[in-house]
Design a protein around this motif. Structure first.
Motif, PDB file in Angstrom:
ATOM      1  N   ARG A 281       0.838  -1.217   0.000  1.00 15.01           N
ATOM      2  CA  ARG A 281       0.000   0.000   0.000  1.00 15.01           C
ATOM      3  C   ARG A 281       0.873   1.268   0.000  1.00 15.01           C
ATOM      4  NH1 ARG A 281      -3.079   0.456   4.330  1.00 15.01           N
ATOM      5  NH2 ARG A 281      -2.217  -1.308   5.466  1.00 15.01           N
ATOM      6  N   LEU A 282       2.115   1.133  -0.498  1.00 14.34           N
ATOM      7  CA  LEU A 282       2.939   2.323  -0.741  1.00 14.34           C
ATOM      8  C   LEU A 282       2.552   2.849  -2.123  1.00 14.34           C
ATOM      9  CD1 LEU A 282       6.400   0.894   0.374  1.00 14.34           C
ATOM     10  CD2 LEU A 282       5.034   2.596   1.612  1.00 14.34           C
ATOM     11  N   VAL A 283       2.590   4.170  -2.284  1.00 15.49           N
ATOM     12  CA  VAL A 283       2.183   4.743  -3.573  1.00 15.49           C
ATOM     13  C   VAL A 283       3.432   5.214  -4.312  1.00 15.49           C
ATOM     14  CG1 VAL A 283       0.760   6.484  -4.710  1.00 15.49           C
ATOM     15  CG2 VAL A 283       0.030   5.482  -2.512  1.00 15.49           C
ATOM     16  N   PRO A 284       3.813   4.488  -5.369  1.00 16.57           N
ATOM     17  CA  PRO A 284       5.039   4.904  -6.087  1.00 16.57           C
ATOM     18  C   PRO A 284       4.781   6.119  -6.980  1.00 16.57           C
ATOM     19  CG  PRO A 284       4.106   2.935  -7.105  1.00 16.57           C
ATOM     20  CD  PRO A 284       3.204   3.291  -5.959  1.00 16.57           C
ATOM     21  N   GLU A 285       5.794   6.972  -7.058  1.00 18.71           N
ATOM     22  CA  GLU A 285       5.725   8.092  -8.009  1.00 18.71           C
ATOM     23  C   GLU A 285       6.175   7.618  -9.385  1.00 18.71           C
ATOM     24  OE1 GLU A 285       8.500  10.634  -6.059  1.00 18.71           O
ATOM     25  OE2 GLU A 285       7.181  10.832  -4.315  1.00 18.71           O
ATOM     26  N   ARG A 286       7.094   6.644  -9.365  1.00 20.58           N
ATOM     27  CA  ARG A 286       7.624   6.119 -10.622  1.00 20.58           C
ATOM     28  C   ARG A 286       7.851   4.621 -10.469  1.00 20.58           C
ATOM     29  NH1 ARG A 286      13.010   8.876 -11.940  1.00 20.58           N
ATOM     30  NH2 ARG A 286      13.247   8.860  -9.683  1.00 20.58           N
ATOM     31  N   ALA A 287       7.746   3.901 -11.570  1.00 23.26           N
ATOM     32  CA  ALA A 287       8.080   2.465 -11.576  1.00 23.26           C
ATOM     33  C   ALA A 287       9.017   2.258 -12.760  1.00 23.26           C
ATOM     34  CB  ALA A 287       6.820   1.634 -11.718  1.00 23.26           C
ATOM     35  N   LEU A 288      10.312   2.173 -12.482  1.00 22.80           N
ATOM     36  CA  LEU A 288      11.299   2.111 -13.570  1.00 22.80           C
ATOM     37  C   LEU A 288      11.564   0.659 -13.956  1.00 22.80           C
ATOM     38  CD1 LEU A 288      13.868   4.678 -12.098  1.00 22.80           C
ATOM     39  CD2 LEU A 288      12.060   5.105 -13.770  1.00 22.80           C
ATOM     40  N   PRO A 289      11.398   0.318 -15.230  1.00 28.60           N
ATOM     41  CA  PRO A 289      11.685  -1.057 -15.650  1.00 28.60           C
ATOM     42  C   PRO A 289      13.186  -1.332 -15.625  1.00 28.60           C
ATOM     43  CG  PRO A 289      10.789   0.237 -17.482  1.00 28.60           C
ATOM     44  CD  PRO A 289      10.930   1.171 -16.323  1.00 28.60           C
ATOM     45  N   MET A 290      13.555  -2.461 -15.042  1.00 27.60           N
ATOM     46  CA  MET A 290      14.968  -2.870 -15.003  1.00 27.60           C
ATOM     47  C   MET A 290      15.008  -4.380 -15.181  1.00 27.60           C
ATOM     48  SD  MET A 290      16.532  -0.596 -11.860  1.00 27.60           S
ATOM     49  CE  MET A 290      16.571   1.193 -11.957  1.00 27.60           C
ATOM     50  N   PHE A 291      16.198  -4.948 -15.253  1.00 26.12           N
ATOM     51  CA  PHE A 291      16.333  -6.403 -15.324  1.00 26.12           C
ATOM     52  C   PHE A 291      17.213  -6.882 -14.190  1.00 26.12           C
ATOM     53  CE2 PHE A 291      14.719  -5.825 -19.530  1.00 26.12           C
ATOM     54  CZ  PHE A 291      13.993  -6.992 -19.740  1.00 26.12           C
ATOM     55  N   ASN A 292      16.725  -7.914 -13.485  1.00 25.44           N
ATOM     56  CA  ASN A 292      17.572  -8.570 -12.487  1.00 25.44           C
ATOM     57  C   ASN A 292      18.022  -9.874 -13.134  1.00 25.44           C
ATOM     58  OD1 ASN A 292      18.859  -9.494 -10.253  1.00 25.44           O
ATOM     59  ND2 ASN A 292      17.022  -9.722  -8.980  1.00 25.44           N
ATOM     60  N   GLY A 293      19.202  -9.887 -13.751  1.00 23.72           N
ATOM     61  CA  GLY A 293      19.574 -11.018 -14.609  1.00 23.72           C
ATOM     62  C   GLY A 293      18.571 -11.064 -15.748  1.00 23.72           C
ATOM     63  N   ALA A 294      17.902 -12.221 -15.902  1.00 23.67           N
ATOM     64  CA  ALA A 294      16.941 -12.340 -17.007  1.00 23.67           C
ATOM     65  C   ALA A 294      15.524 -11.938 -16.579  1.00 23.67           C
ATOM     66  CB  ALA A 294      16.942 -13.782 -17.500  1.00 23.67           C
ATOM     67  N   ILE A 295      15.332 -11.642 -15.300  1.00 22.49           N
ATOM     68  CA  ILE A 295      13.974 -11.367 -14.807  1.00 22.49           C
ATOM     69  C   ILE A 295      13.635  -9.888 -14.976  1.00 22.49           C
ATOM     70  CG2 ILE A 295      12.419 -11.534 -12.806  1.00 22.49           C
ATOM     71  CD1 ILE A 295      14.382 -13.533 -11.601  1.00 22.49           C
ATOM     72  N   ALA A 296      12.508  -9.618 -15.631  1.00 24.30           N
ATOM     73  CA  ALA A 296      12.050  -8.223 -15.762  1.00 24.30           C
ATOM     74  C   ALA A 296      11.493  -7.797 -14.402  1.00 24.30           C
ATOM     75  CB  ALA A 296      10.970  -8.137 -16.827  1.00 24.30           C
ATOM     76  N   VAL A 297      11.990  -6.674 -13.906  1.00 22.51           N
ATOM     77  CA  VAL A 297      11.569  -6.184 -12.594  1.00 22.51           C
ATOM     78  C   VAL A 297      11.240  -4.697 -12.725  1.00 22.51           C
ATOM     79  CG1 VAL A 297      12.924  -7.832 -11.236  1.00 22.51           C
ATOM     80  CG2 VAL A 297      13.986  -5.712 -11.991  1.00 22.51           C
ATOM     81  N   LYS A 298      10.687  -4.149 -11.653  1.00 23.62           N
ATOM     82  CA  LYS A 298      10.493  -2.697 -11.633  1.00 23.62           C
ATOM     83  C   LYS A 298      11.085  -2.147 -10.351  1.00 23.62           C
ATOM     84  CE  LYS A 298       6.749  -2.003 -14.748  1.00 23.62           C
ATOM     85  NZ  LYS A 298       5.341  -2.282 -14.925  1.00 23.62           N
ATOM     86  N   CYS A 299      11.637  -0.951 -10.456  1.00 23.85           N
ATOM     87  CA  CYS A 299      12.124  -0.277  -9.264  1.00 23.85           C
ATOM     88  C   CYS A 299      11.064   0.781  -8.923  1.00 23.85           C
ATOM     89  CB  CYS A 299      13.481   0.354  -9.553  1.00 23.85           C
ATOM     90  SG  CYS A 299      14.211   1.107  -8.100  1.00 23.85           S
ATOM     91  N   PHE A 300      10.316   0.520  -7.843  1.00 24.76           N
ATOM     92  CA  PHE A 300       9.243   1.420  -7.430  1.00 24.76           C
ATOM     93  C   PHE A 300       9.842   2.492  -6.527  1.00 24.76           C
ATOM     94  CE2 PHE A 300       7.298  -2.675  -8.313  1.00 24.76           C
ATOM     95  CZ  PHE A 300       6.234  -2.323  -9.120  1.00 24.76           C
ATOM     96  N   ILE A 301       9.599   3.739  -6.897  1.00 26.09           N
ATOM     97  CA  ILE A 301      10.237   4.847  -6.184  1.00 26.09           C
ATOM     98  C   ILE A 301       9.173   5.805  -5.676  1.00 26.09           C
ATOM     99  CG2 ILE A 301      11.736   6.872  -6.510  1.00 26.09           C
ATOM    100  CD1 ILE A 301      13.356   5.150  -8.446  1.00 26.09           C
ATOM    101  N   GLY A 302       9.294   6.239  -4.440  1.00 30.46           N
ATOM    102  CA  GLY A 302       8.315   7.193  -3.918  1.00 30.46           C
ATOM    103  C   GLY A 302       8.626   7.572  -2.481  1.00 30.46           C
TER     104      GLY A 302
END
Ligand SMILES: C[S@@+](CC[C@H](N)C(=O)[O-])C[C@H]1O[C@@H](n2cnc3c(N)ncnc32)[C@H](O)[C@@H]1O
Length: 383
Positions: free
Chosen positions: A359-380
């Motif tokens: 229930r955190l509200v991100p201002e941005r969700a940046l797409p990144m890769f952790n090895g082969a896994i697509a992830v997002k870095c949620f920032i806020g």
């Protein structure tokens, strides 16, 4: 001036560009000229430079994976032409007797589409040419890390030959030998820290620190310790290596290393992980700057702040994460609201549904890769 390619994974390229600009390797505003950069959002940045730029990029870039030097670019439509162009390149500047060479090829929409055959032909052309010039190269043995790595890219019959200048990939800083579960690459940890806009003076906490990659990268960043300070690079094996230039670049970098009193905390509920953190931090020369503690997230104490929470909690790779993980994320969100209110957060997660449990509200969700896994870095901000 040569073309130099700063390779970086998709998602980290903007941070590599910012780092390169901070180092004065590029001017992001320039459209043309020496300092103009050609940005490839999925793979890296092409810049112009020579030995100094190669050495500095390898030593200082925290988010790049490898630095390549372009040796040549030409059109080819058959193997004879490929061999001809390859054998004209100045191999004696970069390779010496007894060293090993690995060639990798990637081809698309080209007449020379058989990548293994391209690798074999290029390898043979370089080894034959070396023999003519009076030195003997060899193919690396199984499992051997090659002395030299050559990347051949053929796109629409245009062949680009790039020599790796880094050796081991740049995420291998040399300090992380003790591993916990699911460690992050050092380059990704550094990318998260840069993306979080951490001010490097406020406290920083990683409550799921595993082997300690994020806190250790944070300590190196805050103290301005170059990420490549403790390791060797492929360019040091080149006959054309300029040892004096390298020593002077190192000396300048060492003078800039600062003491820092910024509080950095790493916590993990697993005793083995905390032990790995301590060993890694010791090797990185960062142990005295980081407070590691064995502690579950539910016991996170109220910390003086505000500061930054930068972390990658455990995540399932599937959308249907188990209820244990969902509960962990819900608890994590509650703990942050009670212990770290108004702090900033940067949280890496592969699963948006799971992240929403906080229930955190991100201002941005940046797409990144952790090895082969697509992830997002949620920032806020924690509210
Ligand atoms: C994805 S790993 C973090 C990897 C770390 N960034 C690294 O580079 O090694 C997640 C970590 O969370 C820890 N963990 C899981 N549940 C936890 C909890 N309830 N409280 C604290 N740590 C927990 C695990 O022990 C694991 O080390």
């Amino acid at each position: 001036m040569n073309k130099i390619f700063l390779s970086a994974p998709a998602g980290l390229v903007p941070w590599t560009l910012r780092e390169a600009a901070d180092l004065g390797l590029v001017d992001p505003q320039a459209d043309q000229g020496e300092k103009a950069a050609e940005v490839h959002p999925q793979s890296g940045i092409e810049i112009a430079g020579g030995a100094e730029e190669i050495y500095r990029a390898n030593l200082h870039l925290r988010t790049a994976t490898r630095i390549f030097l372009q040796l040549g670019a030409f059109y080819v439509s058959d193997f004879a032409a490929l061999r001809h162009h390859v054998s004209r390149l100045p191999w004696q500047r970069y390779m010496a007797s007894g060293q090993s060479l690995l060639v990798r090829a990637e081809s698309s929409q080209s007449r020379l589409f058989h990548e293994h055959a391209v690798e074999r032909e290029v390898s043979k052309a370089v080894i034959d040419r070396a023999e003519m010039l009076g030195f003997r190269l060899r193919i690396p043995a199984d499992q051997e890390t090659p002395d030299h790595f050559l990347l051949v890219e053929i796109t629409r019959n245009r062949c680009t030959i790039r020599l790796d200048t880094s050796g081991e990939a740049l995420n291998r800083r040399g300090y992380r030998q003790a591993l916990a579960k699911a460690p992050l690459r050092e380059t990704l940890a550094a990318g998260m820290l840069l993306a979080s806009e951490w001010d490097q003076v406020s406290p920083l906490v990683d409550p799921f620190c595993g082997s300690g990659t994020i806190p250790i990268e944070a300590a190196l960043l805050a103290r301005k310790v170059p990420p490549g300070w403790q390791r060797a690079f492929a360019f040091q094996k080149w006959p054309s290596f300029q040892a004096d230039l390298w020593e002077s670049i190192l000396a300048v970098a060492e003078q800039k290393i600062e003491e820092s009193s910024v509080p950095i905390y790493g916590m993990d509920r697993n005793a083995g992980a905390v032990n790995a953190c301590l060993q890694n931090a010791e090797r990185a020369g960062a142990a005295q700057w980081i407070h590691f503690r064995q502690q579950a997230i539910s016991d996170l104490p109220h910390l003086p702040g505000p500061g930054w929470v930068v972390t990658n909690p455990p995540y399932g790779q599937r959308v249907s994460a188990g209820s244990d993980l969902r509960n962990l994320y819900a608890r994590f969100g509650d703990v942050l609201r009670s212990s770290c209110r108004s702090w900033r957060f940067a949280i890496l997660c592969s699963d948006e549904t799971l992240f929403r449990q906080t229930r955190l509200v991100p201002e941005r969700a940046l797409p990144m890769f952790n090895g082969a896994i697509a992830v997002k870095c949620f920032i806020g901000q924690i509210k």
